[in-house]
Design an enzyme around this catalytic site. Structure first.
Site, PDB file in Angstrom:
ATOM      1  N   ASP A 126       0.762  -1.143   0.136  1.00  0.00           N
ATOM      2  CA  ASP A 126       0.040   0.684   0.490  1.00  0.00           C
ATOM      3  C   ASP A 126       1.190   1.652   0.153  1.00  0.00           C
ATOM      4  OD1 ASP A 126      -2.139   1.611   0.661  1.00  0.00           O
ATOM      5  OD2 ASP A 126      -2.403   0.817   2.522  1.00  0.00           O
TER       6      ASP A 126
HETATM    7  C1  SPV Z   1      -6.568   1.541   4.179  1.00  0.00           C
HETATM    8  O1  SPV Z   1      -7.834   1.084   4.532  1.00  0.00           O
HETATM    9  O2  SPV Z   1      -5.918   1.783   2.839  1.00  0.00           O
HETATM   10  C2  SPV Z   1      -6.598   3.335   5.415  1.00  0.00           C
HETATM   11  C3  SPV Z   1      -6.307   2.475   6.666  1.00  0.00           C
HETATM   12  O3  SPV Z   1      -5.512   3.619   4.727  1.00  0.00           O
HETATM   13  S1  SPV Z   1      -5.166   2.067   7.446  1.00  0.00           S
HETATM   14  O4  SPV Z   1      -5.178   0.769   6.904  1.00  0.00           O
HETATM   15  O5  SPV Z   1      -5.571   2.015   8.946  1.00  0.00           O
HETATM   16  O6  SPV Z   1      -4.296   2.975   6.832  1.00  0.00           O
HETATM   17 MG    MG Z   2      -5.368   3.922   2.550  1.00  0.00          MG
END
Ligand code: SPV
Ligand code: MG
Length: 540
Positions: free
Chosen positions: A54
């Site tokens: 991510d």
């Molecule tokens: C996501 O779900 O991508 C978020 C929340 O941004 S977190 O992963 O907690 O950052």
């Molecule tokens: Mg996120």
């Protein structure tokens, strides 16, 4: 009411708005099914579902693609995690146009720099964008959206980055003052103290959002009471899915049977329900008229033809050449031209000679009757089906008229000539003679069959060996056959030797309506050498 509107309305009601993360249409559906108020199109989940970090590795178009499948799959609102807006304020402008037009109800943008890092990746380099830059992005959303119901959540990562509570509050205020509809404050503390402390000092009207992934024992109600209106369970669909899938896969790899995971998988029907197969069936009924439904044809070509002598020494009648093509080839051409492509042939006598392409073949014993032959292909009788003998030549128009007919069992009957050849399938029909026949095909008189066979009284037509069964008619015929015992059937001594005419008479005797449509010639049967010569002479 559109989803954006519903989100607004739900937010005006008391209680925390519960949101769960998803990564595609199916997982969004499961979130909806579980009763959540909205779906979070999670960057974490969507990235992980593509097996990448991510970290702005997926493009905006890829993230949006996943979110719009969610919109298409559910009725509840989709709140899209848009990371840092995929760039600067200019990128945000294009992002808002794209997300709003795809039916997303709200977007969330965080003050990470581009490219971002997930809030929870330990030991990775983390930078935050200047507060003015992020406030500018918030303003860009407000300026671009076409509806005030398209909401913007401004998120600060100040606590995640370890920049402290004052920085977090300063940033939250700046985003609220820029016009954000919500401020999300993210924390990776294992206790809720940070987010609750933030809320305690919050001095703007802008409502707050939290993501309690790490302070995981704190309930939504506690967070709501502490000042948070929206609570997002961001990644539990993905993580529970991985766990369940690992277990199922390990079990199959070990046990090597599908049954070993029966308790670990949902029935296929459950999947069908989720993806809308019942709706698809209903839509097929509503929007696909029966004329357009698949029609099959079953050609009966199993019998031997001793009366043709040497001509059929090495082939069944259906494979006799008529002007460079077997009878069966002429039949297939006429059927194909009328749109019937799904053709089965029941073969028996010299079956190896039946070698035309694209035909499904069924084998019967050549000493059996036509009924037994047809029932070898009983599996084909699950739809509208044209049944015909393999020794007739006919015009495509004849097939088209049958396709347009509406009865459950419809026979083509030749009214032109009752004199002549023996062994003909004669019929006695009613209604038509008086001219008061029921009309179920424009311009065509339809009679009702009373008697059929080779030795019936008072015939007024000859069945040409072609009939159309509706789906219901085909099922009716099968059921009738299954209910008959071995004994004589109409003119036949036994069920095993019964002709189609015997079964049709049994249908009539049972009270079922068999209709006929008329023809005056337009077909030929090849029974004798003279017939065969005539076929050569007349075939165009
Ligand atoms: C996501 O779900 O991508 C978020 C929340 O941004 S977190 O992963 O907690 O950052
Ligand atoms: Mg996120």
């Amino acid at each position: 009411m559109d989803a954006k509107r519903r989100l607004r309305e739900r937010l005006s009601q008391p209680g925390p708005l519960l949101v769960a993360g998803a990564h595609n249409g199916m997982t969004a559906k499961l979130v909806e099914e579980a009763g959540f108020d909205a779906v979070w199109a999670s960057g974490f989940e969507i990235s992980a579902a593509h097996c990448v970090p991510d970290a702005n590795i997926l493009t905006m178009a890829e993230q949006l693609g996943a979110a719009s499948w969610m919109v298409k799959s559910i009725d509840i609102p989709v709140i899209a995690d848009c990371d840092n807006g995929y760039g600067n304020a200019i990128n945000v402008i294009h992002m808002v146009k794209a997300y709003e037009s795809e039916g997303i109800s709200a977007v969330c943008i965080e003050d990470n720099v581009f490219p971002k890092r997930c809030s929870f990746y330990a030991g990775v380099k983390r930078e935050l964008a200047p507060v003015e830059e992020h406030a500018g992005k918030v303003k860009a959303v407000l300026d671009t959206r076409t509806s005030d119901d398209f909401l913007v959540i401004a998120r600060t990562e100040a606590l995640i980055a370890g920049w402290g509570m004052e920085e977090a509050l300063m940033r939250g205020r700046a985003y609220a003052d820029a016009g954000a509809d919500f401020v999300l404050v993210h924390s990776k503390s294992t206790e809720p103290d940070e987010v609750l402390g933030f809320a305690e000092q919050w001095d703007r009207d802008t409502p707050l959002v939290c993501v309690p992934t790490i302070y995981k024992t704190t309930s939504a109600q506690t967070l709501y009471d502490g000042g948070y209106q929206i609570v997002i369970y961001a990644n539990h669909v993905l993580r529970s899915g991985i766990k369940a899938q690992r277990e199922a896969l390990a079990t199959i790899a070990r046990e090597q049977t599908c049954a070993s995971v029966d308790d670990l998988v949902v029935p296929k029907n459950d999947v069908y329900e989720l993806i809308g197969v019942p709706q698809m069936k209903a839509d097929e009924k509503t929007f696909m008229p029966s004329g357009g439904q698949r029609v099959g044809a079953v050609i009966l070509a199993a019998g031997a033809s001793p009366e043709l002598g040497e001509l059929t020494q090495d082939r069944p009648k259906a494979m006799l050449d008529v002007k460079g093509k077997p009878v069966l080839g002429h039949q297939v051409d006429a059927l194909n031209a009328a749109g019937i492509k799904d053709i089965s042939v029941v073969v028996g006598y010299k079956k190896e000679a039946v070698d035309l392409p694209n035909l499904k073949t069924y084998s019967a014993d050549s000493s059996q009757g036509e009924v037994a032959s047809l029932m070898e292909a009983a599996g084909e009788l699950d739809r509208r089906t044209l049944v015909l003998y393999g020794d007739i030549l006919f015009d495509q128009e004849m097939v088209e008229r049958l396709l347009q007919s509406e009865g459950d069992v419809v026979l083509v009957v030749d009214r032109s000539n009752l004199e002549g050849r023996p062994n003909r399938d004669l019929v006695h029909t009613v209604n038509g003679e008086t001219g008061s026949g029921q009309r179920f095909l424009k311009g065509t008189r339809s009679d009702t069959l009373e008697r059929i066979g080779q030795r019936i009284e008072d015939p007024n037509g000859e069945w040409i060996g072609m009939l159309m069964l509706s789906k219901k008619g085909a099922e009716g015929l099968r059921e009738l056959y299954e209910g008959l015992d071995e004994g004589p059937v109409h003119e036949a001594e036994s069920l095993a030797t019964a002709a189609l005419t015997d079964l049709l008479q049994a249908l009539v005797d049972k009270g079922l309506t068999v209709n006929t449509i008329d023809t005056y010639k337009g077909w030929m049967e090849i029974d004798t050498f003279e017939d065969y010569q005539r076929a050569w002479a007349q075939m165009r």
